[in-house]
Motif scaffolding. Sequence first.
Motif, short mmCIF file in Angstrom:
data_model
loop_
_atom_site.label_atom_id
_atom_site.label_comp_id
_atom_site.label_asym_id
_atom_site.label_seq_id
_atom_site.Cartn_x
_atom_site.Cartn_y
_atom_site.Cartn_z
N SER A 39 40.78 -18.58 66.22
CA SER A 39 40.91 -19.21 67.53
C SER A 39 42.13 -18.69 68.28
O SER A 39 42.85 -19.44 68.89
CB SER A 39 41.01 -20.73 67.36
OG SER A 39 42.14 -21.00 66.58
N GLU A 51 49.31 -27.37 78.12
CA GLU A 51 47.93 -27.56 78.55
C GLU A 51 47.02 -26.46 78.02
O GLU A 51 46.18 -25.93 78.72
CB GLU A 51 47.85 -27.63 80.08
CG GLU A 51 47.79 -29.06 80.63
CD GLU A 51 46.78 -29.98 79.96
OE1 GLU A 51 45.65 -29.51 79.66
OE2 GLU A 51 47.11 -31.16 79.72
N GLU A 52 47.22 -26.10 76.78
CA GLU A 52 46.37 -25.04 76.25
C GLU A 52 44.94 -25.57 76.06
O GLU A 52 44.73 -26.79 76.02
CB GLU A 52 46.93 -24.46 74.97
CG GLU A 52 46.69 -25.30 73.74
CD GLU A 52 47.09 -24.56 72.48
OE1 GLU A 52 46.69 -25.00 71.40
OE2 GLU A 52 47.81 -23.53 72.59
N LYS A 53 44.06 -24.65 75.95
CA LYS A 53 42.64 -25.02 75.88
C LYS A 53 42.39 -26.01 74.74
O LYS A 53 42.92 -25.84 73.64
CB LYS A 53 41.85 -23.74 75.62
CG LYS A 53 40.44 -23.83 76.03
CD LYS A 53 39.82 -22.45 76.01
CE LYS A 53 38.34 -22.54 76.12
NZ LYS A 53 37.69 -21.30 75.73
N LYS A 54 41.62 -27.01 75.03
CA LYS A 54 41.35 -28.00 74.00
C LYS A 54 40.17 -27.56 73.14
O LYS A 54 39.02 -27.61 73.57
CB LYS A 54 41.05 -29.35 74.65
CG LYS A 54 42.26 -29.94 75.35
CD LYS A 54 41.87 -31.17 76.15
CE LYS A 54 43.08 -31.80 76.80
NZ LYS A 54 42.70 -32.84 77.76
N GLU A 58 35.17 -27.58 72.75
CA GLU A 58 34.22 -26.46 72.68
C GLU A 58 32.84 -26.98 72.26
O GLU A 58 32.73 -27.72 71.27
CB GLU A 58 34.70 -25.45 71.63
CG GLU A 58 35.99 -24.75 71.98
CD GLU A 58 35.82 -23.74 73.11
OE1 GLU A 58 34.82 -23.00 73.08
OE2 GLU A 58 36.68 -23.73 74.01
#
Length: 266
Positions: A39, A51-54, A58
């Motif tokens: 990832s 605020e990185e991608k959660k 997915e």
Amino acid sequence: MVGDQCSLPAERPVHAQSPKAGLSCKMVLQAVGKVLRKSKGKPNGKKPAPEEKKLYLEPEYTKSRITDFEFKELVMLPREIDLNEWLASNTTTFFHHINLQYSTISEFCTGESCQTMAVCNTQYYWYDERGKKIKCTAPQYVDFVMSSVQKLVTDEDVFPTKYGKEFPNSFESLVKKICKYLFHVLAHIYSSHFKETLALELHGHLNTLYTHFILFIREFNLVDLKETTIMDDLTEVLCSSSGSSSNGSGNGSSNSAGAQNHVKER
Ligand SMILES: [Zn+2]
């Protein structure tokens, strides 16, 4: 009392009987490493952007469940069952399941990795019995939650199990507090330990538990909507798909068997 009114000795032993699942620490670490690489983890030692991608949003992970059971029906109060009994039985069960789910990642939730009880960008504080705000690490916070809930659900005056014994007047507000704090724990697992949960392949369990829990607290208005807003993006994905998977307004035919199992779990 739980929550704002509750204080427990900070040195109380950790509640979670970690590590669970018969996995050695090494195996878990290897698996976590694999997921991190997959990832696109940031190996440069810089703190990830807030605020990185959660990852937990997915689609390949949100669709993972251990059952496609219709939870909306399962949480409804069965006829002939007392509301407080139903709340007590479900709350106790959720407490055990959330505690167990947390215990699977508790070795990764340390004072170092989780210096505050954070969920996304929000930080939670514990309050002692005098209402004094206590700054604590996430594992300490979870320990406060689990220890105080354990105390409550085993207190015969609060969660009576003997026939004829009445629930206290404060019962509903205590259940609400318990649910609020259990929600914090679930949200922390998602926001800070989803990678480890994935590595353990327990995300299907987590999603299922979360969906069931959210539908339960919604059904009985147990947690303020403001409190759960923080996870609305996930809730929307998990709970709406759960609702639409079968054609809604059911006749309740599958209701009673599941409900009875639930009651017995207490
Ligand atoms: Zn943590």
